[in-house]
Design a protein around this motif. Sequence first.
Motif, PDB file in Angstrom:
ATOM      1  N   GLN A  63      41.390 -32.002   1.297  1.00 17.47           N
ATOM      2  CA  GLN A  63      42.515 -31.298   0.672  1.00 17.47           C
ATOM      3  C   GLN A  63      42.769 -29.981   1.389  1.00 17.47           C
ATOM      4  O   GLN A  63      43.754 -29.310   1.126  1.00 17.47           O
ATOM      5  CB  GLN A  63      42.180 -30.992  -0.788  1.00 17.47           C
ATOM      6  N   LEU A  64      41.838 -29.618   2.254  1.00 15.68           N
ATOM      7  CA  LEU A  64      41.919 -28.315   2.913  1.00 15.68           C
ATOM      8  C   LEU A  64      41.338 -28.423   4.321  1.00 15.68           C
ATOM      9  O   LEU A  64      40.342 -29.109   4.531  1.00 15.68           O
ATOM     10  CB  LEU A  64      41.119 -27.303   2.074  1.00 15.68           C
ATOM     11  N   LEU A  65      42.002 -27.759   5.283  1.00 15.83           N
ATOM     12  CA  LEU A  65      41.531 -27.770   6.666  1.00 15.83           C
ATOM     13  C   LEU A  65      40.980 -26.393   7.022  1.00 15.83           C
ATOM     14  O   LEU A  65      41.630 -25.378   6.767  1.00 15.83           O
ATOM     15  CB  LEU A  65      42.682 -28.107   7.623  1.00 15.83           C
ATOM     16  N   ILE A  66      39.781 -26.390   7.587  1.00 22.30           N
ATOM     17  CA  ILE A  66      39.173 -25.138   8.053  1.00 22.30           C
ATOM     18  C   ILE A  66      39.106 -25.209   9.573  1.00 22.30           C
ATOM     19  O   ILE A  66      38.687 -26.224  10.126  1.00 22.30           O
ATOM     20  CB  ILE A  66      37.734 -24.974   7.500  1.00 22.30           C
ATOM     21  N   THR A  67      39.553 -24.149  10.245  1.00 22.78           N
ATOM     22  CA  THR A  67      39.351 -24.116  11.688  1.00 22.78           C
ATOM     23  C   THR A  67      39.232 -22.670  12.149  1.00 22.78           C
ATOM     24  O   THR A  67      39.266 -21.753  11.332  1.00 22.78           O
ATOM     25  CB  THR A  67      40.432 -24.917  12.444  1.00 22.78           C
TER      26      THR A  67
END
Length: 331
Positions: A63-67
């Motif tokens: 549900q969420l992208l971390i980069t």
Amino acid sequence: MGDLKKLNLANLPTPIQKLTHISKELGVDIYIKRDDLTGGETSGNKIRKLEYTVAKAMDEGAQLLITCGGIQSNHCRATAAVAAKLGLRSHLVLRIDEEPPVEGNYLLDKILGAEITFISRADYSKRRAEIMQNIKEEYEKQGIKAYVIPEGASDGIGNIGYLESVKEIKKQEEELGISFQTIVCAVGSGSTYGGLFLGTKLYDPEKTVLGFNVCDDEQYFLDVCTRICRETVELLGKNIEIKPEDMHIVDGHKGIGYAISTDEELAFLIKLAREEGLILDPVYTGKAFYGLYQEIKEGKLKDLGNVLFIHTGGVFGLFPKQEQLAKVLEA
Ligand SMILES: *Cc1c(COP(=O)(O)O)cnc(C)c1O
């Protein structure tokens, strides 16, 4: 790629154009593939990788992208844009030295609603994976499923974006009646080069891919690109040997440091803009193209045949350089 999931996010195929003035000046036919036109807010090379990376993330229920990336990261901006488009959230881990002005890609990150964590240069180089993992665990405690994308989406899956672009280039060669012997790109996190290297190895082994690094050095990228390509080979279940000695990283053109421009580099960017009506970015394509130009002028690169330079985007990176550009324009 048979069973690999993919999202259609980029405007493809991107056009290929001849750079007539610079070709005449150098005596080498240089064409440019406009991957800066893959999109607006998603402009540049990262979207090709994210088509595969984000498909995998969504497949796993993210549900969420971390980069992560530098404060002016094109990759982070593209990730924030894709997340917003797909109804996901984004959390960016940005490397800073001091409180940054809200401009360029960082401004867009904020407009696009990304959550942002700043970290120091030292933490970025040593602990970024751990920091992103901690953020992921924090979200998961709140019941939000998160997916961590490494810097530049440079891993086995992100590498598929440029691997597949080789098929697109082949088709365009047929349509245009031209064949490119040499492909050139800037190298920052490795999977544009890695993908092109593996793609040409698989689909078009006559081609040579030259990468101009804009940070670190040749050995660093031979190691990174080898590792990423091996991950991709494993992912595809193929039996292909990846040898760093087959790769070509042209070192010596990163200038005075990552994302720092010399006046000379900017003067070259302006020359190309005026002669070809083409804007390169100061951090990647400007340095790589200037490197190619210098190497050809000095007679160091021979028998290139027709050259295809990949314009990997980065236009928003011009705006944080406006003061220096104004100075160079006045000189
Ligand atoms: C990230 C980036 C590159 C470098 O590509 P990598 O796959 O990270 O090596 C080149 N040009 C631009 C504009 C970029 O944003």
